[in-house]
Design a protein around this motif. Structure first.
Motif, PDB file in Angstrom:
ATOM      1  N   VAL A  69     -18.275  12.577  48.545  1.00 54.90           N
ATOM      2  CA  VAL A  69     -18.970  11.478  47.874  1.00 54.90           C
ATOM      3  C   VAL A  69     -18.604  10.118  48.464  1.00 54.90           C
ATOM      4  CG1 VAL A  69     -19.446  12.714  45.735  1.00 54.90           C
ATOM      5  CG2 VAL A  69     -17.271  11.483  45.983  1.00 54.90           C
ATOM      6  N   ASP A  70     -17.415  10.012  49.034  1.00 60.37           N
ATOM      7  CA  ASP A  70     -17.048   8.727  49.620  1.00 60.37           C
ATOM      8  C   ASP A  70     -17.640   8.531  51.012  1.00 60.37           C
ATOM      9  OD1 ASP A  70     -15.323  10.917  49.869  1.00 60.37           O
ATOM     10  OD2 ASP A  70     -13.649   9.698  50.568  1.00 60.37           O
ATOM     11  N   ARG A  71     -18.386   9.509  51.485  1.00 64.14           N
ATOM     12  CA  ARG A  71     -19.047   9.345  52.783  1.00 64.14           C
ATOM     13  C   ARG A  71     -20.556   9.190  52.648  1.00 64.14           C
ATOM     14  NH1 ARG A  71     -15.937  14.111  56.234  1.00 64.14           N
ATOM     15  NH2 ARG A  71     -13.878  13.150  56.173  1.00 64.14           N
ATOM     16  N   MET A  72     -21.082   9.389  51.459  1.00 62.08           N
ATOM     17  CA  MET A  72     -22.538   9.477  51.328  1.00 62.08           C
ATOM     18  C   MET A  72     -23.249   8.144  51.545  1.00 62.08           C
ATOM     19  SD  MET A  72     -22.993  12.481  48.439  1.00 62.08           S
ATOM     20  CE  MET A  72     -24.798  12.386  48.455  1.00 62.08           C
TER      21      MET A  72
ATOM     22  N   GLY B  72     -32.775   8.232  39.473  1.00 59.55           N
ATOM     23  CA  GLY B  72     -33.328   7.542  40.632  1.00 59.55           C
ATOM     24  C   GLY B  72     -34.076   8.382  41.650  1.00 59.55           C
ATOM     25  N   ALA B  73     -34.383   9.641  41.339  1.00 57.07           N
ATOM     26  CA  ALA B  73     -35.092  10.478  42.309  1.00 57.07           C
ATOM     27  C   ALA B  73     -36.552  10.049  42.428  1.00 57.07           C
ATOM     28  CB  ALA B  73     -35.028  11.945  41.898  1.00 57.07           C
TER      29      ALA B  73
ATOM     30  N   MET C  53     -24.083  10.208  41.408  1.00 60.52           N
ATOM     31  CA  MET C  53     -23.971   9.922  42.839  1.00 60.52           C
ATOM     32  C   MET C  53     -25.358   9.627  43.417  1.00 60.52           C
ATOM     33  SD  MET C  53     -21.655   9.491  45.039  1.00 60.52           S
ATOM     34  CE  MET C  53     -22.164   8.702  46.550  1.00 60.52           C
ATOM     35  N   MET C  54     -26.361  10.371  42.955  1.00 60.51           N
ATOM     36  CA  MET C  54     -27.729  10.061  43.393  1.00 60.51           C
ATOM     37  C   MET C  54     -28.120   8.674  42.894  1.00 60.51           C
ATOM     38  SD  MET C  54     -31.253  12.208  43.102  1.00 60.51           S
ATOM     39  CE  MET C  54     -31.353  12.413  41.334  1.00 60.51           C
TER      40      MET C  54
ATOM     41  N   LEU D 141     -34.212   3.611  50.479  1.00 65.94           N
ATOM     42  CA  LEU D 141     -35.085   4.662  51.011  1.00 65.94           C
ATOM     43  C   LEU D 141     -35.462   5.598  49.857  1.00 65.94           C
ATOM     44  CD1 LEU D 141     -33.234   5.770  54.301  1.00 65.94           C
ATOM     45  CD2 LEU D 141     -35.349   4.422  54.133  1.00 65.94           C
ATOM     46  N   PRO D 142     -36.648   6.245  49.956  1.00 68.50           N
ATOM     47  CA  PRO D 142     -36.996   7.225  48.918  1.00 68.50           C
ATOM     48  C   PRO D 142     -35.958   8.348  48.868  1.00 68.50           C
ATOM     49  CG  PRO D 142     -38.901   6.745  50.314  1.00 68.50           C
ATOM     50  CD  PRO D 142     -37.714   6.101  50.962  1.00 68.50           C
ATOM     51  N   ILE D 143     -35.704   8.820  47.658  1.00 67.87           N
ATOM     52  CA  ILE D 143     -34.687   9.844  47.427  1.00 67.87           C
ATOM     53  C   ILE D 143     -35.356  11.123  46.946  1.00 67.87           C
ATOM     54  CG2 ILE D 143     -32.670  10.466  46.048  1.00 67.87           C
ATOM     55  CD1 ILE D 143     -31.773   8.024  47.262  1.00 67.87           C
ATOM     56  N   ILE D 144     -34.990  12.232  47.597  1.00 69.66           N
ATOM     57  CA  ILE D 144     -35.467  13.547  47.167  1.00 69.66           C
ATOM     58  C   ILE D 144     -34.277  14.324  46.623  1.00 69.66           C
ATOM     59  CG2 ILE D 144     -36.501  15.727  47.901  1.00 69.66           C
ATOM     60  CD1 ILE D 144     -37.975  14.212  50.095  1.00 69.66           C
ATOM     61  N   SER D 145     -34.418  14.817  45.409  1.00 70.43           N
ATOM     62  CA  SER D 145     -33.348  15.569  44.757  1.00 70.43           C
ATOM     63  C   SER D 145     -33.591  17.065  44.939  1.00 70.43           C
ATOM     64  CB  SER D 145     -33.337  15.220  43.265  1.00 70.43           C
ATOM     65  OG  SER D 145     -32.402  16.018  42.576  1.00 70.43           O
TER      66      SER D 145
END
Lengths: 381, 381
Positions: B218-221, B293-294, B247-248, B259-263
């Motif tokens: 998670v600290d690299r995302m 936020g997806a 995280m998302m 940027l758009p987010i895909i879950s």
């Protein structure tokens, strides 16, 4: 065929890790399911499209054991190249459960990870011995309670913490539902409770720990942990299923924080409650919590208000203790329906290497909270 | 009594949010369960210990509706003070599922959140209209595929992406199992695939998006997301159940990423597969993904290799679309067993406001991947 033929995959060490499953169905169904899982959890394309060569030979899982458990259940072991799990916990979790999570009759029971994979995991920083050294309590199970209910002021929660610490309780944690709330802020509560427990420690000469619940927006959790440490909190509580295993791992790995971590089971029932789906208590409340850095893993003890089997809680205990290379053990913390009369039975199950989390039981015994703690302490000693 | 009597709770607005449940059992059992839930998910102390006054009057949930659904199931609505959910997604999740997750016969179906609570959530940054504007495709369902299997080199994956983009596919995503792997690094893959899709776009004049899977520690995302943006990726993929909803939310809220987010649903089966436990498709794959936020929520379509009911996938669709104050809709993305012959049926269910995720089906039609994409595109247009 639109896929590359016999692609070579560089850097495969040959080291593999084992995943143990409990599969439901007839023997034929279970064998088919095992065959689905070893593809689904790795390359995830239809079996007939898997390219020959390295991908087929190394990356797809291999069924190495298949034994009946009982009528309709089979114990299956599949091994995988360590490289498919990469070097990060989220990827390992994905291999363990991934899209296979949508399959019926599929339960992940446990893992055997070689040191070549475990080297990417620090695990618990303190473990059972660390708790003992901090608390200077060596000869009995440890006792924990939660301050609650939500709605009390920081002052009222601190007063409760003070009374419990005065009675000699070892660990006093925020309730999992008490985070940063409009009617009681994280900062105010953590400062008040840390001070209250420190005051009691000065009076008793003991080393009671106040445990701050740092669960919240993931980008605020490191700051909360550092604030808690600065304020004097002795450990951290995380609602792990809510924020994700890797968020706990991040806090556990951070050398600036370096406080014992307690993992709370809120939001996790669906991980363990279905006998034919998801995870065993052993894996979920034991092995995975340790991989993610928990120094203590709270789980629901059998015989309380939730329907949990004794063998499940024994599984959690064993998963906290089973050797895992260099990864330390976690202290199992049994919660839910821990009452005074059950102490002998709990001692029998957990011996002294556990933490007993008592909630309502501590408020019921008499009107004097400090005296109730003392009575509980006498019973476990 | 060891708890404060009639404590006052400051700052209760009176605004409440509703949670809809499906409870299993006899009427008496379901009524008792509702009574347990409203306490368990808030103050979490035995009902007889709940202090009178503000805590009892405002913080504990109130059952406001109780109706039979069928033999053995009841639709129950409980409302809660918005303050118990605080201002953070993890706390809201905790109120929705929390320790009640260990109760049997308890499924959370949906939520009604007032604007006074929704104001803490940004929700999807783009939503359906955003996808349309980026892709400049307005009149048909969108098409997505995943590049895989793991084990292919960055060059091979990029070649696959190029061929798909050349055929006119709208969205090309990394497989959920392809993250940062020893045999194919995140950086190399994302650069190669971004370039390949950009090259195809220059040739076609289209606006195909390459979607980088940024799931990892998670600290690299955040760094991965920024790297992906810099490299030219057009959207991000997140294995949400693995790294946690918040995280998302963090990535979706970050204005530097934008940027758009895909879950992706990997690791999420146990959230939705039990008819009497955990979450509905509507809540899990719809409402919660939007709160986190997806811009698009992938779920398993019925009729494929996983056993999923048509009504569940319709629930996911509806949860992506239902009005939620200022929170944008998400594009439902149906995956799993999407094959050419099923297009008419899928059009009927989703109309054009959806994304169809096709995997193996795209490789089977003929040996020419680009031509297969064109054929698929003709079918949906």
């Amino acid at each position: 065929m639109t896929l590359p033929t016999r692609p070579s995959v560089p850097g495969i060490s040959g080291d593999r890790f084992r995943v143990h499953y409990r599969l439901a169905g007839t023997e034929a169904e279970a064998r088919e399911l095992a065959d689905v899982i070893r593809v689904e959890q790795t390359v995830e394309i239809p079996a007939d499209l898997v390219p020959d060569g390295d991908i087929s030979d190394y990356l797809v899982g291999k069924v190495e054991a298949f034994e009946p458990i009982d009528e309709g259940h089979y114990a299956v072991t599949i091994n995988y190249a360590i490289e498919v799990a990469g070097t990060e916990l989220p990827q390992l979790l994905n291999i363990l459960w991934g899209t296979g999570s949508f399959l019926n009759g599929f339960k992940v029971e446990g893992v055997d990870l070689p040191d070549s994979l475990l080297k990417y995991y620090r695990g618990p920083r303190f473990g059972p011995q660390g708790w003992r050294e901090i608390l200077k309590v060596y000869d009995r199970p440890l006792l924990c309670t939660a301050i609650k209910p939500m709605g009390l002021s920081a002052e009222q929660l601190a007063d409760m913490a003070y009374k419990c610490a005065l009675g000699g309780l070892d660990i006093i944690k925020d309730d999992h539902g008490i985070t940063d709330l409009p009617f009681c802020s994280f900062e105010e509560r953590v400062e008040s409770c840390s001070e209250a427990v420190a005051k009691a420690n000065r009076e008793t000469g003991l080393n009671c720990l106040y445990v701050a619940n740092v669960t919240g927006k993931v980008d605020r959790m490191v700051d909360r942990a550092l604030f808690a440490k600065q304020a004097g909190a002795g450990a951290l509580l995380i609602n792990t299923a809510v924020v994700g295993f890797d968020m706990m791992r991040l806090l556990a790995d951070d050398d600036r924080i370096a406080l014992p971590i307690i993992s709370h089971p809120a939001f996790a029932g669906h991980y363990v409650m279905n006998p034919d789906h998801a995870f065993s208590y052993y894996l979920y409340f034991g092995q995975l919590q340790r991989l993610a850095g928990a120094d203590s893993s709270i789980f629901i003890n059998y015989g309380g208000r939730f329907k949990v089997a004794r063998e499940d809680t024994e599984g959690a205990r064993d998963g906290c203790r089973v050797p895992m290379g260099p990864i330390k053990q976690a202290m199992p913390m049994a919660g839910g329906g821990i009452t005074f009369p059950r102490i002998p039975e709990l001692r029998e199950i957990y011996d002294k290497e556990a933490i007993f989390l008592v909630g309502g039981g501590l408020h019921r015994h008499s009107d004097d909270l400090t005296e109730n703690v003392r009575e509980f302490l006498r019973l476990v000693s």
